[in-house]
Scaffold this motif. Structure first.
Motif, PDB file in Angstrom:
ATOM      1  N   ILE A   1     -75.933 102.271   2.071  1.00 19.40           N
ATOM      2  CA  ILE A   1     -75.591 103.077   0.908  1.00 19.40           C
ATOM      3  C   ILE A   1     -75.772 102.209  -0.330  1.00 19.40           C
ATOM      4  O   ILE A   1     -75.384 101.038  -0.333  1.00 19.40           O
ATOM      5  N   ILE A   2     -76.376 102.772  -1.377  1.00 24.62           N
ATOM      6  CA  ILE A   2     -76.442 102.086  -2.662  1.00 24.62           C
ATOM      7  C   ILE A   2     -76.070 103.070  -3.768  1.00 24.62           C
ATOM      8  O   ILE A   2     -76.068 104.291  -3.562  1.00 24.62           O
ATOM      9  N   GLU A   3     -75.766 102.526  -4.929  1.00 28.97           N
ATOM     10  CA  GLU A   3     -75.551 103.332  -6.126  1.00 28.97           C
ATOM     11  C   GLU A   3     -76.787 103.178  -7.004  1.00 28.97           C
ATOM     12  O   GLU A   3     -77.246 102.058  -7.237  1.00 28.97           O
ATOM     13  N   SER A   4     -77.342 104.280  -7.468  1.00 28.97           N
ATOM     14  CA  SER A   4     -78.609 104.227  -8.202  1.00 28.97           C
ATOM     15  C   SER A   4     -78.390 104.251  -9.708  1.00 28.97           C
ATOM     16  O   SER A   4     -77.333 104.643 -10.210  1.00 28.97           O
ATOM     17  N   LEU A   5     -79.418 103.831 -10.411  1.00 27.45           N
ATOM     18  CA  LEU A   5     -79.467 103.925 -11.872  1.00 27.45           C
ATOM     19  C   LEU A   5     -80.599 104.892 -12.255  1.00 27.45           C
ATOM     20  O   LEU A   5     -81.579 105.010 -11.519  1.00 27.45           O
ATOM     21  N   PRO A   6     -80.473 105.637 -13.367  1.00 23.52           N
ATOM     22  CA  PRO A   6     -79.410 105.506 -14.368  1.00 23.52           C
ATOM     23  C   PRO A   6     -78.233 106.447 -14.160  1.00 23.52           C
ATOM     24  O   PRO A   6     -77.268 106.406 -14.901  1.00 23.52           O
TER      25      PRO A   6
END
Length: 318
Positions: free
Chosen positions: A141-146
């Motif tokens: 799991i990752i958190e994306s930008l923007p």
């Protein structure tokens, strides 16, 4: 009430369905003949000459916006947000030459240096902190930008990312697979020594089941949990359906598996999918249909068990 600028709506209306599916959901696109296509989910939905028609329902249109509203049943605002949100994740490319599904590279969004938004989002849906943190550490799991979306990632045997599904962490319904995703490498928490596999429609339900197992004192790391990366849509004649590619590849690789436990949703689509898989697999495997005891899906069930209130009548819809 959400306001969308007229120029944004105009831009969303420009996108035809074929370009939308090629760019954002290539795994859904199936060539029938020449320039005619259908979708894996609906084989009677034909796309040709800039138009599409869902023959079994008598519904048709020209644009991706029409498709998201009429077929996916999104509201107008949700459909516009989905198209424009996808554009923000992946640059739009009008393909001029054919490229096979397997050759398309996975295009992951930029990773945020922090994961606070994703952690809070998953925790508010009842997912255990330990499970969240382990998935973050392994970049499952990752958190994306923007936009700080949550992205669920699947890897091949070489530990290379081959599948990714994103969804908004706010109240919008922006979600989908990243361009180039291969569903046979779907999001999963695996124990390759296990002789059974637990199947779910999506990553959130999988994580919810792992959390429930931990609450009940089980070692969730010993479980073999696999997401099917979406709703499995069998044919009207169930016996003529195909096993989802995710499950097919899993069983080919892990031939020690003898027991398949289905944790699909408590809705018409989920019950039909479970029944179809039982019919297709019962001669070779022990197949157990085990939907959530309460609620539509396993995240519903987890939230009920934990006493988590669902804001705005289930704003967490997938």
């Amino acid at each position: 009430m959400t306001y969308i600028a007229p120029e944004v709506v105009t831009e969303a209306k420009r996108m035809d369905l074929l370009t939308y599916l090629r760019t954002y959901e290539p795994g859904q696109l199936v060539r029938v003949s020449g320039n005619t296509y259908c979708t894996r989910e609906h084989d009677s939905l034909k796309i040709s000459n800039g138009k599409w028609m869902w023959w079994s329902r008598g519904i048709g249109g020209r644009t991706a916006l029409d498709y998201l509203i009429k077929v996916k049943e999104l509201s107008f605002i949700e459909a516009v947000e989905t198209i424009m949100g996808n554009c923000a994740v992946t640059a739009l490319v009008y393909e001029t030459e054919s490229r096979s599904y397997e050759e398309q590279p996975l295009l992951l969004p930029q990773k945020s240096p922090t994961s606070d938004v994703v952690t809070q989002y998953l925790f508010e849906r009842g997912i255990d902190y330990e499970i969240i943190n382990e998935c973050l550490d392994k970049e499952l799991i990752i958190e994306s930008l923007p936009y700080h979306n949550v992205v669920f990632i699947g890897y091949d045997d070489k530990k290379e990312a081959k599948y990714a599904a994103y969804r908004a962490t706010n109240k919008s319904r922006i979600m989908g697979d990243c361009t180039g995703s291969k569903k046979q490498y779907s999001f999963r928490l695996t124990n390759e020594n296990s002789t059974e596999v637990h199947l779910f429609e999506c990553a959130i339900d999988l994580l919810s089941f792992a959390t429930l197992a931990k609450i009940e004192g089980e070692d969730w790391r010993k479980l073999n949990l696999v997401s099917l990366s979406g709703v499995y849509s069998p044919k009207q004649e169930m016996e003529k359906s195909k096993v989802p590619v995710t499950l097919q590849k899993l069983l080919e690789k892990n031939q020690q598996i003898s027991r398949i436990v289905l944790h699909l949703d408590n809705d018409i689509a989920g019950r039909k999918a479970a029944k179809t898989l039982e019919i297709l697999l019962k001669d070779r495997y022990e197949v157990v249909d085990e939907p959530p005891q309460r609620g539509k899906d396993f995240n519903d069930f987890l939230c009920i068990q934990l006493g988590i209130l669902k804001q705005n009548e289930r704003s967490f819809e997938r």
